[in-house]
Design an enzyme around this catalytic site. Sequence first.
Site, short mmCIF file in Angstrom:
data_model
loop_
_atom_site.label_atom_id
_atom_site.label_comp_id
_atom_site.label_asym_id
_atom_site.label_seq_id
_atom_site.Cartn_x
_atom_site.Cartn_y
_atom_site.Cartn_z
N SER A 1 0.82 -1.21 0.00
CA SER A 1 0.00 0.00 0.00
C SER A 1 0.85 1.26 0.00
CB SER A 1 -0.92 0.01 1.22
OG SER A 1 -0.17 -0.12 2.41
N HIS B 1 -2.36 -3.45 -5.59
CA HIS B 1 -2.85 -3.06 -4.27
C HIS B 1 -4.34 -3.31 -4.17
CE1 HIS B 1 -3.74 0.32 -1.18
NE2 HIS B 1 -3.64 -0.85 -0.59
N GLU C 1 -5.39 -1.10 -7.36
CA GLU C 1 -4.40 -0.19 -7.94
C GLU C 1 -3.30 -1.04 -8.57
OE1 GLU C 1 -4.38 3.90 -5.36
OE2 GLU C 1 -3.44 2.16 -4.42
N ASN D 1 -4.39 5.71 -0.82
CA ASN D 1 -3.82 5.88 0.51
C ASN D 1 -3.08 7.20 0.67
OD1 ASN D 1 -4.88 3.57 1.53
ND2 ASN D 1 -3.01 2.38 1.46
#
Length: 287
Positions: free
Chosen positions: A119, A140, A152, A190
Amino acid sequence: MPIKSIGVIGAGIMGNGIAQVCATHGLEVTMIDINDSVLERGIDTITHSLERMVKKGTLSEDDLAQAMKRIAVSTEYQKLVNLDLVLEAATENQSLKEKILHDVDELVSKETIIATNTSSLSITKLATLNSNPERFIGMHFFNPVPLMSLVEVICGLQTSPMTRDSVIAFAREIDKHPITVKNAPGFVVNRILLPMINEAFFVLSEGVASPEDIDVGMKLGCNQPIGPLALADLIGLDTCLAIMETYFNSFNDSKYRPAPLLRELVAAGYLGRKTSRGVFKYQRKAP
């Protein structure tokens, strides 16, 4: 290259979620972890998750049985040798991921795609551990994997277009929505989400509002399905702290400084739902 078999390294919350999704979409899955008890917990989690789907009518009993047959478990990396894709889904710890990826690279064929479910860590840097960095990529997934549709897809500087395209096709095959992201700390989601969570800890530590009211405020005021503090407990406070430390070190910018309260809770071992206590307290699940 179509991906039909996948190895998942890690039977924890992310690893077993990825294994479940792949198995229910017809892929052969090998789930690896350090010991049998961890693997048993992973399989139990998958079983209970699929049983809930059966009760809701979104999965048949036969589909459950077929999905479980597609999942093999092992403590031996040797089981990964002939798979199309190996996905590392261990804890967000750079040294641990580096060791796993190095060991995998020495075993699998040159055609096997190797991916990491990170992440926040640099895909370009992790790719240097690979003897064939063109076949290395980031994927991700989001927690809980069976429910969250986003993936992702992060290309390092060395990642080939063929690897990227194969992984995007794979994500779509398991009914996920892939977005292509540049290799940068935190990627997209994130990079925006974790500073918001971190700020919630600053607000809490300053006594601006109670944790309950902070979460209600963000849920009703910003239409979020879950408040930032409850979300931090779900993610794991140690994971949140590790990500914020990565941002702080990468950008050298004080706006990414981890909240002292977040550090304090992690130091106390209050890591969120997985320890039954974080910002909030949770009932332990019966064994």
